[in-house]
Structure formats: C-alpha cells, structure tokens
Design an enzyme around this catalytic site. Structure first.
Site, PDB file in Angstrom:
ATOM      1  N   GLU A 168       0.804  -1.225   0.000  1.00 34.90           N
ATOM      2  CA  GLU A 168       0.000   0.000   0.000  1.00 34.90           C
ATOM      3  C   GLU A 168       0.835   1.274   0.000  1.00 34.90           C
ATOM      4  OE1 GLU A 168      -2.970  -0.180   3.057  1.00 34.90           O
ATOM      5  OE2 GLU A 168      -3.993  -1.849   2.112  1.00 34.90           O
ATOM      6  N   GLU A 376      -5.170  -8.775   0.648  1.00 37.57           N
ATOM      7  CA  GLU A 376      -5.892  -8.493   1.897  1.00 37.57           C
ATOM      8  C   GLU A 376      -7.362  -8.279   1.604  1.00 37.57           C
ATOM      9  OE1 GLU A 376      -4.457  -5.178   4.293  1.00 37.57           O
ATOM     10  OE2 GLU A 376      -2.378  -5.798   3.967  1.00 37.57           O
TER      11      GLU A 376
END
Ligand code: BG6
Length: 476
Positions: A168, A376
C-alpha cells in the site's frame, strides 16, 4: 445468476499479517527501531496510545500460530519482514538473528505445506534511514531498499515463491506526507510526490533485481484499491468519479503496470507545481520493473461527487469506532467522497461492498492485463469473548463469504486470480485503531491497556474458513 467457474486448482487460500502488527519483540535479538517504534510514542498519534512493543507476540508464539494455520488448512500465509531486524541501521551490518527468525518461521510454514507470501516492506522503514537522509524523500533509499531486498531474495528464494514488494504505497505515502497520520507525520504535498516517486523507483528496482538474480517465483506490489463510483448519472459527478479513479488508483497502478504516470494526473501536478524530479533513466527503470501480478488489498469502494475548487480537502479517517463520525473529504476541484446510500457501513464507516471487489478485479484485469492476487480483504469489528470462551463473529463470516464469492464471480468473468488472503489470521494491532478493531480468525486475549494472557481462541469464522478451504470454495 450465471454459472460460476470452480476456483483454479493452484488457487491459494491464504491469510495475512504485517510484522509491526503481530510480532512484538520490538527491540529483541538486535532489531533496530523503525519509524513506527518511535511514532507510536508521540502522545495522541494512536488510539489510546497503543503500540506494537508486544503486539500479539508472534515473534515468540509463531509455532503455535503456524500450528493453528495448519489446523485451519491455510494454503498460504502472507507476512512482512521487518527491515530493521535484518539491517538494524537500514544499510549497515546485517543482523544474523533477524534472518534466523524468518528462517524458523518459513521452515515451519513449509513443513506444514503452507506457501509463504513475503512482503518486503509493510511501512516500517528503519529509523536510522529516516534520520540519515529523510527515508523515502531521498534517492538513496532506492539502493538501500534493493540491497535489503536482494538479501532476502538470496537467502529465502529456495523456499519462498511469492513476493510482495511494497504494501500500500498509496497509503503510507499519503498518510506519511499529506494527512500526517503516519510517520514521518509531514503535511507537504511537494515532498509527498517526490517520496512517492522514489518508492516507485524502489519497487521497480527490486523487481529488476529479483529477475536478475534468476529467482523462481512471482513478484508484485500490493495496492490498496477502493474502486470509485459516481453518486449518480449527473455528468459532473461521473467526471469526479473518473478523476478519483485517475488520482487514487491509476496514479499508482499505471506506474507499476505500465511504467508511466497517467497524463491527466501528471498535468495536474505540473499545473500545481507539485511534479517530482524525474531523471531520464527513471523512465527506463519503471518500464523494466513491471510486476508479475497486481496485489490488491480490498476493503471498500468510494463514492464520488463534484467538488468545487473551494470544496472539501484532505481525508481524516474515523479512528473512533463510532459509526457516522467520518467527515467528508476530497481533492478540491477534482472529486469529493460522499456517502453511498445503497451500502451498509462498518463501525469505522467503511462501506461494505462485495460487488465492488468483483468490479475492482475486473477493472485491473482489463486495464493492465495482469493476474491479480487479493493480498488483503477483511472486516474490522468489535468481537466479544463469551463466558464460555466463544466468539460468534457471524458478521465476519457474512462479509468474507460474500467477498470470496465476488472473487469467484470475477474468475468466472475471466479474471485470473492467483489467491485470496483474508486480513488477518490472528487479531493484531490496527495501526491507528488499537486492539479493539479486530480482523482475525483467531481471537487474541489482549486489549489497549494490557497484553493480558495473549491466549489464542478460535472464532466461529475459523471453522467457516476451514470448510471453505476443505471444499475448495464449494461451500461459499
Ligand atoms: C491495510 C493495511 O491498510 O488495512 C493493514 O495493509 C491494515 O496493515 C488494514 O491493518 C486494516 O486497516 P485498519 O486501519 O483497520 O487497521
């Protein structure tokens, strides 16, 4: 309902974590401090002042955690390596004890038939590099990141076949340099775009290094993708939604997958005097570092409307855990995030939207022609341990079941999906939300105030996922 394809034979049923959120042992066996070790000690930065000093003590309790993974039947476990365990100063001497810990963990996984998916960087840059040259703000980070990455490739690639370069980038860069909610806690967009460019270079350079070493396996970044919708069919709002997609998604994923910044965002950066310094050789490196897959961390979609030039600005997250406290946010003149009236939200105001995952996977597959891996996906909620030691997390089962089905629908639409990792395996530290926002299949007895017993309890969702994996998705 269209006929669903079965999950491919090689499909990985996984679960994920990150070093700082589970390991604890923050200064054990020669580990150097990371920026998070220090940031959490600044008053007011995290919920109730929580930190990862002990976290859920995975550093010591990993044999038990891996035994639970094996009992559940996981075929993959994604975790990150703490850079400052390997290089306590970021770029100086190597710390053998750090490598030894991950050797033990990886061997334990491999022995149990669980595929390790290793993230090189999940936000915990060594403090020494921050002090030495400002971390991601210096080009020097590229060489140091590559040296660290190569150390892991050489040491572990006999056992590790799936690598995530960076977790991220969009989140750690934006929160590090725009909202100041993450370290280094800066509010400066010029510096943000420069740091982001260096992260892009580091990502590409690590991928190039992986290939030049001839390592077997696949490598790619994990992007936090919240697909953007328009609130309605008003063209001004549709334009805002397209802007949001360009600024919040293409701006990162185009660089990963095409080696190029999207022209519309680049123009905006130039017009606003925010464009980073790019050297001619950068363009070549970015083109060489195209990943094998796009990792996607998916939690929610974003819904957008027109935002005037004097409209709402930067995001402030709801870290209170009280539904309805999120504020409107956006980029003035570009887009504004608004509430989607069609969706339920979590207590932290995240829209719950399984169809959004199907849409997101399809968008990535058609724009980039890359396989995707869901690295995720999960639901952060309050859980209750009952007097008879049960955790009846039906809400989590509902969320995960719908989302895993959406993955199957995307596969049926023709998207190549390598695997699905839930967030998370055990409960863990939520960076800004403490220990009360839980994600795991395994409840850990601890809270904000105390590490308590750290005893592990299997939640109802543990048994649900066990069945899903045993049936290879047929029970969804
Ligand atoms: C992702 C991160 O942003 O979302 C994880 O990769 C994080 O590290 C997860 O924990 C959930 O976010 P939060 O804020 O609920 O902990």
């Amino acid at each position: 309902h269209k006929q669903l394809k079965v999950f491919p034979k090689s499909f990985l049923w996984g679960s994920a974590s990150a070093a700082y959120q589970v390991e604890g042992a923050w200064d054990t066996d020669g580990k150097g401090p990371s920026v998070w070790d220090n940031f959490v000690r600044i008053p007011g930065k995290t919920f109730a002042g929580t930190n990862g000093d002990i976290a859920v003590d995975h550093y010591h309790q990993y044999p038990q955690d891996v035994a639970l993974m094996s009992e559940l039947g996981l075929s993959a476990y994604r975790f990150s390596v703490a850079w400052s365990r390997i290089y306590p100063l970021g770029n100086g001497e190597i710390n053998q004890a750090g490598l030894d810990f991950y050797d033990r963990l990886i061997n334990e996984l491999v022995e149990k038939g669980i595929e390790p998916i290793v993230t090189l960087y999940h936000w915990d840059i060594p403090q020494a590099l921050q002090d030495q040259y400002g971390g991601w703000e210096s080009r020097q980070i590229v060489d140091d990141f590559v040296r660290y990455a190569k150390t892991l490739f050489v040491h572990f690639s006999d056992r590790v076949k799936y690598w995530v370069t960076m977790n991220e980038q969009n989140v750690f860069i934006s929160h590090g340099y725009k909202t100041a909610m993450h370290p280094p806690g800066v509010r400066d967009e010029k510096r943000m775009y420069q740091a982001n460019h260096h992260a892009n270079l580091a990502n590409a350079a690590a991928i190039v290094a992986f290939r030049s070493l001839g390592c077997p396996g696949k490598i790619g970044p994990s992007f936090a993708y919240g697909p953007n919708y328009s609130i309605d069919a008003n063209p001004e709002n549709v334009l805002a939604a397209e802007n949001a997609e360009a600024f919040d998604a293409h701006f990162w994923m185009d660089v990963y997958a095409r080696g190029e910044y999207p022209p519309q965002v680049w123009q905006w950066l130039v017009d606003n005097h925010l464009a980073p310094d790019v050297y001619p050789e950068d363009a070549i490196l970015l083109k060489q570092g195209i990943p094998d897959f796009m990792g996607v961390n998916y939690y929610r979609t974003m819904t957008n409307a027109y935002n005037p030039l004097d409209g709402v600005g930067i995001e402030q997250m709801n870290t209170t855990g009280k539904k309805g406290t999120a504020q409107e946010s956006g980029l003035p003149g570009v887009y504004k995030h608004v509430r989607n009236p069609h969706l339920q939200r979590t207590n932290w105001d995240w829209d719950i939207d399984a169809t959004g995952l199907r849409i997101g996977l399809r968008r990535i597959a058609s724009r980039y022609q890359l396989p995707v891996m869901v690295t995720e996906n999960g639901l952060g909620e309050y859980d209750t341990l009952t007097d008879d030691l049960q955790i009846n997390d039906d809400y989590r089962i509902d969320y995960l079941n719908e989302h895993a089905l959406a993955v199957q629908q995307a596969i049926s639409d023709g998207v190549e999906v390598l695997g699905y990792c839930t967030w998370s395996f055990t409960d863990l530290l939520s960076w800004l939300n403490g220990y009360q926002k839980r994600y795991g299949f395994v409840y850990v007895d601890r809270d904000e105030n105390s590490a308590k017993s750290l005893t592990r309890y299997k939640k109802k969702s543990f048994y649900w996922y066990q069945e899903v994996i045993r049936s290879h998705g047929a029970t969804l």
